[in-house]
Design a protein around this motif. Structure first.
Motif, short mmCIF file in Angstrom:
data_model
loop_
_atom_site.label_atom_id
_atom_site.label_comp_id
_atom_site.label_asym_id
_atom_site.label_seq_id
_atom_site.Cartn_x
_atom_site.Cartn_y
_atom_site.Cartn_z
N GLY A 1 1.37 4.24 -2.86
CA GLY A 1 1.22 5.72 -2.57
C GLY A 1 2.56 6.50 -2.93
N ILE B 1 -5.97 8.89 -4.01
CA ILE B 1 -5.48 8.92 -2.65
C ILE B 1 -6.66 9.25 -1.79
CG2 ILE B 1 -4.20 10.44 -1.23
CD1 ILE B 1 -2.37 10.97 -3.36
N PHE C 1 -8.85 6.02 -0.96
CA PHE C 1 -8.00 5.06 -0.19
C PHE C 1 -8.10 5.70 1.37
CE2 PHE C 1 -4.92 2.04 1.00
CZ PHE C 1 -4.35 2.52 2.20
N SER C 2 -7.91 6.99 1.55
CA SER C 2 -7.78 7.65 2.70
C SER C 2 -9.21 7.29 3.59
CB SER C 2 -7.56 9.02 2.77
OG SER C 2 -6.18 9.43 2.30
N MET D 1 0.76 -1.33 -0.11
CA MET D 1 -0.02 0.11 0.08
C MET D 1 0.98 1.30 0.06
SD MET D 1 -3.09 -1.15 2.47
CE MET D 1 -2.68 -2.15 3.55
N VAL D 2 1.79 1.19 0.91
CA VAL D 2 2.62 2.43 0.81
C VAL D 2 3.40 2.60 -0.24
CG1 VAL D 2 4.80 3.70 2.04
CG2 VAL D 2 2.83 2.53 3.35
N ILE E 1 1.96 6.78 -6.57
CA ILE E 1 1.23 7.94 -7.02
C ILE E 1 1.65 9.42 -6.82
CG2 ILE E 1 -1.14 8.93 -6.09
CD1 ILE E 1 -2.30 6.20 -5.77
N ILE F 1 -2.48 3.54 8.96
CA ILE F 1 -2.05 3.17 7.69
C ILE F 1 -2.46 4.41 6.51
CG2 ILE F 1 -4.41 2.00 7.36
CD1 ILE F 1 -1.26 1.36 5.49
N ASP F 2 -3.21 5.24 6.92
CA ASP F 2 -3.65 6.35 6.08
C ASP F 2 -2.05 7.12 6.37
OD1 ASP F 2 -4.29 6.78 9.07
OD2 ASP F 2 -5.45 8.34 8.52
N PHE G 1 -7.59 1.69 -3.03
CA PHE G 1 -7.08 2.90 -3.85
C PHE G 1 -8.17 2.89 -5.32
CE2 PHE G 1 -3.42 4.71 -2.74
CZ PHE G 1 -2.55 3.51 -1.80
N VAL H 1 0.48 5.82 4.37
CA VAL H 1 0.44 6.01 2.69
C VAL H 1 0.64 7.62 2.30
CG1 VAL H 1 -1.16 5.69 0.81
CG2 VAL H 1 -1.07 3.72 2.50
N GLY I 1 4.07 8.25 2.34
CA GLY I 1 4.66 7.46 1.17
C GLY I 1 4.27 8.37 -0.22
N VAL I 2 3.08 9.09 -0.14
CA VAL I 2 2.86 10.04 -1.26
C VAL I 2 3.54 11.24 -1.32
CG1 VAL I 2 1.05 11.64 -2.10
CG2 VAL I 2 0.31 9.21 -1.46
N ALA J 1 -9.07 3.68 4.85
CA ALA J 1 -8.02 3.65 5.62
C ALA J 1 -8.56 4.24 7.22
CB ALA J 1 -6.92 4.27 5.26
#
Lengths: 246, 221
Positions: A26, A61, A64-65, A22-23, A29, B8-9, A80, B12, B15-16, A68
């Motif tokens: 990210g 994003i 997904f957020s 997942m990361v 993206i 996790i949010d 996603f 990620v 990461g973005v 999450a």
């Protein structure tokens, strides 16, 4: 309670539940968003294509957020919605293809800021409406129509839901159409409008029938004082339960 | 509820952010001021690899610390100093910053040393930690294969030379010296202590291992 599964997402494999998967998604993206911002900053001619790319990626994003934050037990790569459906990917392919063909022949027309900047504003408004609606409804929102009632399921009828019955659909509808105005894609504007409209024209009446079944008169009264906001889509009030037999 | 650094949010979105900074600077290597954007790409590539190699042995468990974005106050200060030096020198001595080919050449050198650190972390697997462990874990074993066959601290070796070459990429003469001295001193204090712990854990095995390998950082035995 069963795991939350967004529409278009398949049941995730163990691999897709990995945090690193997942990361890294990210990061990729973010990489493309950074590339698009860099290109805009550098003054390339196809600014609006870069803007579209950013809008598209930010959408994923935010989708997904939402999962999450509000359904952390169900989060996975499929949250996603990048592999949403073949129709979705095909529509994206058409949009990009139309852009570059027309850019090749009519570069000035394709990058007219008086069209794509207002369209960008509308896209942002649409995205904000969708995301705010999803986060606000919290765990009551579901990408899939629920046909059985959850104990924690309650009718949300305040804030943005005070005016719009389906604000996330309202937001997404206008977002998707105006992404094609950002790209100044005359063919895809019509294609996207038709595709989005026909999808919601089928989905919303069915969804309202299930909500009526759960909330009864309360939902019927709610329908009286709110709008759907997508043109030419109306629901019978009270919703016809026979639709559920399909 | 989990520690907020494990959400996790946030992972990620971090990461973005890492990907975004890298992507933006990557474009500006070609359209903007090359040396500083090469440096920024190297830095955020480093953070990406810190994350992927940290998570490699535990793919279902992670935290924001794995990115090492806020490494430590000295690291942040050194970063700020290098940026300041870059722009001050660009303003007063612009000719110093025109040696693009030195910048590009040392980018590849930095990537070479980055590979030492990342490969070392992968080879060590769960035996690697960003922090020195002072107590024994059941599953903690002495790693002597792969890159560890030649270097006792390949991740330190890689990081040491990587950090210095990033300042050469920036064409920063003062920071190159500053980074060299600071990084050297850091490892001069850390490595002997860490090896003392490892000798306590593995005894003769480690002493023999020490005989046949090198540290790779000058003047540190």
């Amino acid at each position: 309670m069963k795991n939350y599964l967004p529409i278009g997402a398949h049941s995730p494999t163990e691999f897709e539940k990995r945090i690193d998967v997942m990361v890294i998604t990210g990061v990729i993206i973010g990489l493309f968003i950074g590339l698009f911002i860099g290109l805009i900053y550098s003054g390339v001619g196809f600014t609006n294509f870069c803007i579209f790319g950013i809008l598209f990626l930010v959408f994923h994003i935010l989708e997904f957020s939402y999962v999450a934050v509000c359904h952390p037990e169900s989060v996975s790569f499929s949250s996603f919605l990048l592999t949403h459906s073949n129709e979705f990917l095909l529509a994206l392919f058409f949009a990009v293809t139309e852009y570059w063909i027309e850019y090749f022949f009519f570069p000035n027309l394709k990058t007219c800021p008086y069209i794509y900047i207002p369209a960008l504003v509308i896209c942002i408004i649409g995205q904000v409406i969708r995301s705010v609606a999803m986060f606000y409804a919290a765990s009551n929102f579901n990408h899939i129509i629920e046909t059985s009632s959850r104990d924690s399921h309650k009718l949300v009828d305040d804030f943005i839901y005070k005016y719009l019955r389906h604000p996330s659909y309202f937001g997404w509808f206008y977002w998707s159409i105006f992404t094609q105005f950002v790209l100044i894609n005359p063919i895809c504007i019509i294609l996207y409008a038709w595709a989005s409209w026909s999808f919601f024209a089928e989905r919303i009446p069915y969804e309202e029938a299930t909500l009526y079944q759960q909330f009864g008169k309360e939902y019927s009264q709610y329908m009286d004082r709110t709008f759907i906001g997508i043109p030419f889509i109306n629901s019978v009030n009270p919703p016809d339960l026979k639709n559920l037999d399909d | 509820m989990k520690n907020w650094t494990q959400r996790i949010d946030l992972l990620v979105l971090t990461g973005v952010f890492v990907g975004l900074i890298f992507g933006f600077n990557f474009i500006l290597i070609f359209f903007g001021d090359t040396p500083i954007h090469l440096f920024m790409c190297l830095l955020f590539l480093y953070h990406f690899f810190e994350f992927t190699s940290s998570v490699y042995p535990r793919p279902y468990q992670s935290s924001l610390h794995d990115f090492m974005l806020f490494h430590s106050p000295p690291f942040m200060c050194a970063f700020a100093l290098s940026i300041i030096e870059y722009y001050v020198e660009k303003w007063y001595f612009p000719s110093i910053k025109n040696h693009i080919y030195i910048s590009i050449g040392f980018t590849f050198v930095a990537l070479f040393f980055q590979s030492f650190r990342t490969i070392a972390m992968y080879v060590a697997g769960s035996n690697f930690n960003h922090y020195i462990e002072t107590s024994h874990r059941e599953d903690h074993i002495l790693v002597t294969n792969g890159i560890y066959h030649y270097l006792r601290h390949p991740s330190y070796f890689g990081w040491f030379w990587w950090s210095i070459t990033t300042q050469i990429v920036m064409l920063n003469p003062l920071s190159t010296v500053l980074y060299s001295v600071t990084a050297w001193y850091f490892f001069y204090k850390r490595i002997p202590y860490e090896e003392k712990c490892l000798i306590k854990l593995f005894g003769d095995d480690y002493l023999q291992y020490k005989q046949r390998t090198v540290v790779g950082i000058p003047f540190i035995q």
